[in-house]
Every structure is written in C-alpha cells, then in structure tokens.
Design an enzyme around this catalytic site. Structure first.
Site, PDB file in Angstrom:
ATOM      1  N   ASN A   9      -5.115 -23.593 -19.887  1.00  0.00           N
ATOM      2  CA  ASN A   9      -5.700 -23.768 -21.222  1.00  0.00           C
ATOM      3  C   ASN A   9      -5.979 -22.377 -21.769  1.00  0.00           C
ATOM      4  OD1 ASN A   9      -7.224 -24.272 -23.476  1.00  0.00           O
ATOM      5  ND2 ASN A   9      -8.949 -25.178 -22.395  1.00  0.00           N
ATOM      6  N   LYS A  11      -6.958 -21.516 -24.631  1.00  0.00           N
ATOM      7  CA  LYS A  11      -8.042 -21.484 -25.631  1.00  0.00           C
ATOM      8  C   LYS A  11      -7.597 -20.647 -26.843  1.00  0.00           C
ATOM      9  CE  LYS A  11     -11.239 -22.376 -21.880  1.00  0.00           C
ATOM     10  NZ  LYS A  11     -12.568 -22.249 -21.303  1.00  0.00           N
ATOM     11  N   HIS A  93     -12.529 -31.462 -24.320  1.00  0.00           N
ATOM     12  CA  HIS A  93     -12.964 -30.234 -23.639  1.00  0.00           C
ATOM     13  C   HIS A  93     -14.428 -29.973 -23.985  1.00  0.00           C
ATOM     14  CE1 HIS A  93     -13.368 -26.073 -22.418  1.00  0.00           C
ATOM     15  NE2 HIS A  93     -12.327 -26.288 -21.626  1.00  0.00           N
ATOM     16  N   GLU A  95     -15.954 -27.397 -24.746  1.00  0.00           N
ATOM     17  CA  GLU A  95     -16.172 -26.535 -25.916  1.00  0.00           C
ATOM     18  C   GLU A  95     -16.056 -27.352 -27.201  1.00  0.00           C
ATOM     19  OE1 GLU A  95     -13.298 -23.591 -24.669  1.00  0.00           O
ATOM     20  OE2 GLU A  95     -14.637 -23.161 -22.979  1.00  0.00           O
ATOM     21  N   GLU A 165     -14.594 -30.680 -15.291  1.00  0.00           N
ATOM     22  CA  GLU A 165     -14.935 -29.291 -15.590  1.00  0.00           C
ATOM     23  C   GLU A 165     -16.454 -29.162 -15.742  1.00  0.00           C
ATOM     24  OE1 GLU A 165     -11.317 -27.070 -17.346  1.00  0.00           O
ATOM     25  OE2 GLU A 165     -12.482 -27.852 -19.010  1.00  0.00           O
ATOM     26  N   GLY A 171     -15.824 -20.246 -17.493  1.00  0.00           N
ATOM     27  CA  GLY A 171     -15.901 -18.887 -18.033  1.00  0.00           C
ATOM     28  C   GLY A 171     -17.062 -18.076 -17.487  1.00  0.00           C
ATOM     29  N   SER A 210     -13.600 -21.570 -13.683  1.00  0.00           N
ATOM     30  CA  SER A 210     -13.514 -20.326 -12.897  1.00  0.00           C
ATOM     31  C   SER A 210     -12.596 -20.446 -11.685  1.00  0.00           C
ATOM     32  CB  SER A 210     -14.911 -19.860 -12.466  1.00  0.00           C
ATOM     33  OG  SER A 210     -15.699 -19.541 -13.601  1.00  0.00           O
ATOM     34  N   GLY A 232      -9.436 -18.591 -18.038  1.00  0.00           N
ATOM     35  CA  GLY A 232      -9.222 -17.138 -17.973  1.00  0.00           C
ATOM     36  C   GLY A 232      -8.043 -16.712 -17.112  1.00  0.00           C
TER      37      GLY A 232
HETATM   38  P1  13P Z   1     -12.208 -20.804 -16.973  1.00  0.00           P
HETATM   39  O1  13P Z   1     -11.102 -20.961 -15.960  1.00  0.00           O
HETATM   40  O2  13P Z   1     -12.073 -19.557 -17.805  1.00  0.00           O
HETATM   41  O3  13P Z   1     -13.555 -20.938 -16.339  1.00  0.00           O
HETATM   42  O4  13P Z   1     -12.066 -22.011 -18.017  1.00  0.00           O
HETATM   43  C1  13P Z   1     -11.906 -23.302 -17.534  1.00  0.00           C
HETATM   44  C2  13P Z   1     -11.595 -24.199 -18.672  1.00  0.00           C
HETATM   45  O5  13P Z   1     -12.420 -24.421 -19.544  1.00  0.00           O
HETATM   46  C3  13P Z   1     -10.252 -24.787 -18.734  1.00  0.00           C
HETATM   47  O6  13P Z   1     -10.180 -25.775 -19.693  1.00  0.00           O
END
Ligand code: 13P
Length: 247
Positions: A9, A11, A93, A95, A165, A171, A210, A232
């Site tokens: 992802n 983002k 998600h 977010e 998640e 993150g 992460s 990330g």
């Molecule tokens: P990270 O791997 O950056 O923690 O993000 C996970 C995520 O939100 C994937 O959708």
C-alpha cells in the site's frame, strides 16, 4: 494451504518518476513464490497497470467508491478501477476510517461495490492503542467485520481478503508480536468459521503494521497469517521483495 499474498500500500507517496522506477525494480526482482500486489495512488493506476500487463504482479487501488457513477466529486468507481487493470481494492483502511470518517456502514458499501465491479476487496480491520489497552480488541474487530458480513452475507467473505492492521503498529515501527498478531488472526478466522467453516478455511488474512524484511519471516510463519499489507517497506523494492522471499 492458503497462498501467500504480499500487497504494497503505497499510500500518498511518490512521483510519476519514482513510481515508474519502483515498478521496474519490483518487476525485475525476485519475490520467491509469494504473490505480489501493488496499490499505487489512484492517479498512477493507469500507468502502473500498463507496466504490469503480462506480469504476475497484481494491481490494487487504495479505495473504491460505494456508488456506481454520477455526482460523487473526487471518487473513483469500481468500473474505472477495473478498466485501469485493478484486481484488488483496499477498503476500510484505518487512515480512511480515522482521517476521513468512513463508518463501518460506508466501508461495507464500498466492499459491496468492489465485488459488484469484480474487484477483490482487501478489508482492513484493527484496533487503536486505546482500544487494545481497554481490552476491547476483539469487540472492535468483530464490529468492523460484522458490518460487512451482516450486509453482504458470509459468502461474500470467500471472495475477499481481510487485513488485520492494528492502528498502533501502522507507520510506528512498533510491530505486533507474532503471538499478538496470530491471536487476532485466529479470532477473525473463528468468527468467520462460526458461520461457514469452508469460507474461514479459504479466506486469506493479511497482517499489516510495520512489517519489514526483518520481522516478516516470523509473522508469516504463523498458521493464520497468510500474507502482509505493507506500507513503508513497500516503497523500497528491495525490502518489498525481501518480505516476499521471507514468506
Ligand atoms: P506500515 O507498513 O508503514 O506500518 O503501514 C501499514 C499499512 O497501513 C498498510 O496498509
């Protein structure tokens, strides 16, 4: 044995140039036997879709509109995503839920539209740190998943992917331990099994938060973790491919 899916992802990151480079590097690399998917920002889907034609790497979107077409400024329809070459669509998600106030009901409607458009929804669920500390992780995940099952039926889950998640792990570099993740994955699979054992056995449940090349092996060796949704670390081809190899 469920196949392993490693989905990136991306983002709201990158530029046209960096996205092209990332796709070329992933295409040229070796991710072992894991199936890969990439979910670029919507504006780059057509470009990346073209670049992935004929490859084994799947394309996914980061969201999908709950409506088929019309006056929904800023949204992208499932049919459009399908035309761009998408196979998957992330929905719910954290977010989107936290920053854009997407409710369980809206997420369920987006899930439904993804399936109507012949996209495979990747349904994200997960608790915040406060919710974990309050001991309500299971209730939160059951509510988020329940909203989809109640409106779409348990059969719909068999044509979807679930991503657990934990919000506190996204993150932050603070990854769930393999035991913590496995416990919630098993709980989710059990919830599905209570209604349909065959669907529970089939549905892929990804872990996200992460995940990186160092911690991926242990997470992915858990019996109910069928892959990863990577943020990330998916922005670096070498790390993304290494997670695939760890699977
Ligand atoms: P990270 O791997 O950056 O923690 O993000 C996970 C995520 O939100 C994937 O959708």
């Amino acid at each position: 044995m469920r196949p392993t899916l490693i989905a990136g992802n991306w983002k709201m990151n990158g530029s046209l140039q960096s996205v092209i480079q990332l796709v070329e590097d992933i295409k040229g690399g070796d991710a072992g036997s894991a199936k890969l998917a990439v979910c670029p920002p919507a504006i780059f889907l057509m470009k990346v879709g073209g670049m992935l034609e004929g490859s084994q790497i799947a394309l996914g979107s980061q969201n999908v509109c709950d409506q088929a077409s019309g006056a929904f400024t800023g949204e992208v329809s499932g049919a459009m995503l399908k035309e761009a070459g998408c196979q998957y669509a992330i929905v719910g998600h954290s977010e989107r839920r936290a920053l854009y106030l997407e409710s369980d009901a809206l997420v369920a409607a987006r899930f439904a539209m993804a399936q109507q458009s012949r996209l495979i929804p990747i349904l994200c669920v997960g608790e915040t740190l406060q919710e974990r500390e309050d001991g309500i992780t299971q209730q939160v995940v059951a509510r988020q998943l329940g909203a989809v099952i109640e409106s779409q039926g348990i059969e719909a889950i068999s044509n979807s992917v679930i991503a657990y998640e934990p919000v506190w792990a996204i993150g932050t570099g603070k990854v769930a331990t393999p035991e913590q993740a496995q416990a919630v994955h098993a709980y989710i699979r059990n919830l599905v099994a209570e209604q349909d054992a065959a669907v529970a056995n089939k549905v892929q449940i990804l872990y996200g938060g992460s995940m990186n090349p160092t911690n991926a092996g242990e997470l992915l060796s858990q019996p109910d973790i069928d892959g990863g949704l990577i943020g990330g670390a998916a922005l670096k081809a070498a790390d993304f491919l290494a997670i695939g190899q760890a699977a």
